[in-house]
Enzyme design. Sequence first.
Site, PDB file in Angstrom:
ATOM      1  CG  ASP A 419      -0.452  -0.533   2.454  1.00 23.08           C
ATOM      2  OD1 ASP A 419       1.489   0.288   2.258  1.00 23.08           O
ATOM      3  OD2 ASP A 419      -0.943  -0.012   3.124  1.00 23.08           O
ATOM      4  CG  ASP A 718      -2.029   0.652   6.793  1.00 19.56           C
ATOM      5  OD1 ASP A 718      -3.755   0.224   6.248  1.00 19.56           O
ATOM      6  OD2 ASP A 718      -2.288   1.829   7.054  1.00 19.56           O
ATOM      7  CG  ASP A 722      -5.099  -2.921   3.689  1.00 20.85           C
ATOM      8  OD1 ASP A 722      -5.349  -2.888   2.703  1.00 20.85           O
ATOM      9  OD2 ASP A 722      -4.885  -2.139   4.475  1.00 20.85           O
TER      10      ASP A 722
END
Length: 991
Positions: A419, A718, A722
């Site tokens: 990410d 995070d 996810d």
Amino acid sequence: MSAIIMELLLQPDPMQLHGSINPNKKRWHKAFATIYCSRAFLSPPSTVAIDVVVDHHLNHLVKDKNLRQLSLLKGPHGVAAALKTDPHHGITGDGQDLAARRQDFGTNTYPSPPTKTFLHFVLEAFKDPTILILLACAALSLGFGIKEHGIKEGWYDGGSIFVAVFLVIAVSAVSNFRQSRQFDKLSKISSNISVEVVRNGRRQEVSIYDVVVGDVVCLKIGDQVPADGLFMEGHSLQVDESSMTGESDSVDVDIGVNPFLFSGTKVADGYGKMVVTSVGMNTLWGEMMSTISKDTDEETPLQSRLNKLTSSIGKLGLAVAFLVLVVLMIRYFTGNTEDENGEREFNGGRTKADDVINSVVGIIAAAVTIVVVAIPEGLPLAVTLTLAYSMKRMMADQSMVRKLSACETMGSATTICTDKTGTLTMNKMKVTKFWLGKDSFEGAMKMGRCAVELLREGVGLNTTGGVYTSREGLEFSGSPTEKAILSWAVAELGMDMEDVKRGCEILHVEAFNSEKKRSGVLMKRVGSDHEFHVHWKGAAEMILAMCSHYYDLEGSKKDLNDEERLQFNHIIQGMAASSLRCIAFAHKQSDEVKLETERKIEEKGMILLGLVGLKDPCRPGVKKAVEDCQYAGVDVKMITGDNVFTAKAIAAECGILRPGQDLDGCVVEGAEFRNYTDEERMERVEAIRVMARSSPFDKLLMVQCLKRKGHVVAVTGDGTNDAPALKEADIGLSMGIQGTEVAKESSDIVIMDDNFASVVTVLKWGRCVYNNIQKFIQFQLTVNVAALTVNFVAAVSAGEVPLTAVQLLWVNLIMDTLGALALATERPARELMERRPVGRDEALISNVMWRNLMAQAAYQIVVLLVLQFKGKGVVGVRAEVKNTLIFNAFVMCQVFNEFNARKLEKRNVFEGLHKNKMFVGIVGVTVALQVVMVELLNKFADTERLSLGEWGICVGIGALSWPIAWLVKLIPVPQRPFFSYVSFNKWRGGA
């Protein structure tokens, strides 16, 4: 006493409980009693009754979901008042207050399962059948030896085996005991999560273990509920109670119907505050934990494969040992063996029964010892030592391993899906640009009073963050984006958050989530009962799509036609191309409340209030880290929720997209990827470098496609969103600072500093773990092949084994344990990142390893057999010295070959040796112990003292392995695996 109080107490005779009064709780009695009695219109109950209320009902209030009792306590706010908790300012939180609450209500900890003692691992080692057989042989040998030669001389043979076996057991038990302690420590670290509480009017993060009864806990999406408690305020709060109930559907939480929150559950949506009523073992989770004991043993996939390899080699060793046993028995009973005086050992009926039994025991012991040396027990031990050492070093490098298998698997990773926010960037947002209508500001702003007032409301009410005044000044809480916008609003708009909240009443909130990428609030101003306002905040292009008008600089409302909408899109794209995250605010006023179906706030016909551009700079060194991954053959893909322009700009800045690279097919949006056919996805997935505007499903879909293509995939994340991708990935890497507890629990490794450079460090350590294990496999199999062959050939041809049981046990001890420790402590080298990733299809025993170990084993076998059959003539020594020479030369070969094992392919085996003091120290200890064994423990090891010349011969034989290794590494190896028919190569390196 009243029937109501009797029912509340659930006791037939409260006076029977007089002995249970806790004097430490008297300070809480009056508060609870006053609330109960005022609610039930009763006179104050007795002290005994109050004590029961505090002890029993406070703990069971949440567990039983008892709304009637909660009503009698005037709801969650009544409980908070009784616990001397202010709903907005929390508890005082000073040392005295916290100590009193812990003493009265307990701590938020759970009793750990009993730690396995050292004695447990000693007993486990004794369960090995081979060890038991050796002990039986040692006992028989000891008994007959003492009977024949007396205690002074007769204990040597049996006692030597006893000592050797106990040394092996001790080393094994110590290693396993230390591994168990390492897991216990890791478990404590991974369980120690942070939660946000309000104390003395200030939000602060504390350890979950420090939460006390009465604490006000702030909850947001992804958080773990730290204790049992009651919901006090918040919006759209939904909790995943599957850990408690097994039901996958989220549960709505509100004050009226279901204000109960349980420890261990997860916040699935919305946000809110809760007051803690029970902690630790008094919670429902605590009751469950008391019946559960954690097993700290965890066998990794590679350990499992190595155990199979060990089993296969063990079976081969067992067959060889059986043949040796049969041959030696036949030779003995046919009179073809001689004693040390040159006479036949077995002479029919004239041989004493004790001598026969003693000889047979010796033969059995020799055969069993062959099995011992054949089984490479050091392989699983090498994995354990390597992983334990690597875990410790990785922790120092800001990476906490939650699942051991991830260490191994990371060495095989071919793709990393990362990410953006907080991993590639610093996650320190700052507003650098603001647009009101078509006017932009980068410093002081001049705008109409109406626009300023609306912006203050849009920022101050539609947020999960907060502004607090402390001695150091203003403090901002919330996500980095929330803190940046709040800081900007205070500095540039003069916003006073408390004033804004006092002047408005919030009617409904739609919390932000990763699907809709926006949040909304419905409110009315105090005193304006027929004037309602809707505020939305979120991703700029999504908010713009909801708008039909916009405010200009003076605060006048303007129509948003197609041409102007295009201009605003250009503004958004321009900010995104400058690596700015663009957040938009929209507003609408209405004379009536309009809540759409499913209680969703109205989204159409909004007025664009403004755009803010937030800069999140890339982390220092992230570009080099990405280049290191690409250099190592690992593909890096960025998956982000930002729009495509911001995503491109950040990806180019980080080196994921290279200058001049053809972007056709490299950059996609989540919706586009989602709408591909399955064939199109599989065809294009490897070429994709950046996915923008992605949803959790898009990220999961990409991981699934990459795995189907044969990639070993690592994923960083995070957020709660996810979690599916982190679980699906071969290696899940969560962020330790910004990561939610759901993300951390779904991951295998936690990156403590949220830095992509640490992901590269994990990759290096993963490859190092895999490489160190391969080094030890090569080293160990060389020892096994040589020892088995030499003893077998000597037994069949000469009727004796040159390496005795004690000597082989000694070799097994120092080579399995010390050798494993020496090679396990090799640190990551640059050369590891110069190789292509092994992926899923690489053989565990590579062609290079087969080449190296076969060459060294052949050399050792030839040398030792020459010493065995021609030693007297070649070296000119007595028979007893010859056997010692064989034993010593064999050990020296392993000592020098340990250096060869450091580098599987490089010819310079001394490169980086000065950096590994552990390796040098272990080799030094091995040589010192061997000198003691040969020169001082002659009776124990059945050896003779050697002269300096004879020591020189042994060292020279060992040292010859260095030039042999150098020459062998010049031989090219084919790509096709050796021994492809052997099942060894079916156990792949990638997990």
